[in-house]
Design a protein around this motif. Structure first.
Motif, PDB file in Angstrom:
ATOM      1  N   PRO A  57       2.675   2.892  15.604  1.00 49.23           N
ATOM      2  CA  PRO A  57       2.646   1.732  16.772  1.00 49.23           C
ATOM      3  C   PRO A  57       1.528   0.606  16.308  1.00 49.23           C
ATOM      4  N   ALA A  58       0.548   1.105  15.404  1.00 49.85           N
ATOM      5  CA  ALA A  58      -0.680   0.372  14.887  1.00 49.85           C
ATOM      6  C   ALA A  58       0.092  -0.650  13.994  1.00 49.85           C
ATOM      7  N   VAL A  59       1.060  -0.304  13.367  1.00 51.78           N
ATOM      8  CA  VAL A  59       1.596  -1.306  12.083  1.00 51.78           C
ATOM      9  C   VAL A  59       2.269  -2.269  13.007  1.00 51.78           C
TER      10      VAL A  59
ATOM     11  N   GLU B 148      -7.013  -4.229   8.240  1.00 53.31           N
ATOM     12  CA  GLU B 148      -6.474  -4.210   6.931  1.00 53.31           C
ATOM     13  C   GLU B 148      -4.920  -4.603   6.798  1.00 53.31           C
ATOM     14  N   MET B 149      -4.538  -3.989   8.019  1.00 51.96           N
ATOM     15  CA  MET B 149      -2.871  -4.219   8.273  1.00 51.96           C
ATOM     16  C   MET B 149      -2.484  -5.792   8.580  1.00 51.96           C
ATOM     17  N   VAL B 150      -3.518  -6.167   9.395  1.00 57.06           N
ATOM     18  CA  VAL B 150      -3.389  -7.462   9.759  1.00 57.06           C
ATOM     19  C   VAL B 150      -3.359  -8.491   8.810  1.00 57.06           C
ATOM     20  N   SER B 151      -4.316  -8.295   7.954  1.00 60.68           N
ATOM     21  CA  SER B 151      -4.649  -8.829   6.594  1.00 60.68           C
ATOM     22  C   SER B 151      -3.395  -8.851   5.777  1.00 60.68           C
TER      23      SER B 151
ATOM     24  N   PRO C  53       0.834  -1.142   0.182  1.00 57.80           N
ATOM     25  CA  PRO C  53       0.026  -0.123   0.054  1.00 57.80           C
ATOM     26  C   PRO C  53       0.961   1.314  -0.187  1.00 57.80           C
ATOM     27  N   LEU C  54       0.167   2.328  -0.728  1.00 57.87           N
ATOM     28  CA  LEU C  54       1.062   3.612  -0.771  1.00 57.87           C
ATOM     29  C   LEU C  54       1.401   4.127   0.627  1.00 57.87           C
ATOM     30  N   ARG C  55       0.564   3.964   1.713  1.00 57.87           N
ATOM     31  CA  ARG C  55       0.551   4.543   2.830  1.00 57.87           C
ATOM     32  C   ARG C  55       0.053   3.586   3.722  1.00 57.87           C
TER      33      ARG C  55
END
Ligand SMILES: [Zn+2]
Length: 270
Positions: free
Chosen positions: A175-177, A143-146, A133-135
């Motif tokens: 931090p969420a990443v 979505e990040m977990v996926s 993803p671009l960002r």
């Protein structure tokens, strides 16, 4: 706990479009072969030890005055197989190859067999997200977990062993990443912040990296693995650029990337 991690992208013989993402923004990170060779030779000139493996390293075990170092290459471009691996192998070195799995087998990217062979040769295969993803940090947590989970599964299916190392696409870290990576089973996550200190965020170890890009001085990698001054300068420069971030809030994107990136293309990220 400290380590010097070097970050490279694709290398090319004639044209930066040969391997990896194709855009002006992506090409700014790719090195011509003589430049890449010069960077590796520079490191070899000051280090008799070999780069370490992020999965097994004993962090903080400084050898004399030197911190352990390692080599990472982002994006999963074909040049890791056709050019980079042999240059590392020749020195008895192994690198970390971070693959954006949606691009496997596409023109200019590694295919499944190449990834399998690299793993057999001792290179560390890791995730660089699925879709790049671009960002990345602007995605929802789900979505990040996926992204992490999907890319891990694809790579595990290819090489037949556990994948628990990853790098954040575009350096868009939050931090969420890291929490999402930990939730998806990633144990070591590389960012693009030029620091040597290894941090822990929940289940994940976070390791910064020093980026070598086109136009950098030929001894950039040598300086990063041998002098604290060069690393401090990189950190200062990174932080100066970071000041753009709070001004633009959630719409933040590196302006240089945004300006140089053709819209509506699937091969536009660095
Ligand atoms: Zn990338």
């Amino acid at each position: 706990m400290r380590v010097v991690s070097l970050l490279f992208h694709d290398v090319f013989a004639d044209d930066p479009a040969e391997s990896g993402f194709v855009s002006d923004a992506a090409h700014r990170y790719k090195l011509a072969l003589p430049d890449f060779d010069a960077q590796l030779a520079g490191v070899r000139g000051v280090r008799t030890d070999s780069p370490v493996d992020a999965r097994t390293i004993e962090y903080g075990q400084a050898r004399g005055d030197s911190l352990p170092f390692l080599v990472t290459v982002d994006d999963g471009g074909e040049s890791y197989y056709t050019k980079i691996a042999e240059r590392l192998d020749r020195r008895g070195w192994r690198g970390h190859c971070f693959v954006s799995t949606d691009f496997i087998g596409r023109r200019g990217f590694l295919n499944r067999e190449q990834i399998r062979r690299l793993a057999r040769r001792g290179h560390v295969i890791g995730s660089h997200s699925a879709s790049h993803p671009l960002r990345f940090s602007a995605l929802s947590f789900g979505e990040m977990v996926s992204e992490w989970t999907r890319s891990r599964q694809v790579l595990e299916d290819i090489i037949g062993s556990r994948i628990d190392v990853a790098s954040v696409p575009g350096g868009y870290f939050s931090p969420a990443v890291a929490r999402a990576a930990g939730a998806a089973g990633i144990r070591v996550l590389f960012t693009s912040e030029p620091v040597t200190r290894v941090a822990a965020d929940g289940a994940c170890l976070l390791i910064g990296r020093f980026t070598i890009r086109r136009g950098d001085r030929h001894d950039a990698a040598r300086r990063y693995v041998s002098t604290a001054v060069a690393r401090s300068l990189a950190w200062a420069s990174w932080n100066a650029k970071g000041l753009v971030k709070p001004l633009l809030g959630s719409s933040y994107i590196r302006l240089s990337d945004w300006l140089l990136t053709p819209r509506a293309s699937s091969r536009t990220q660095a």
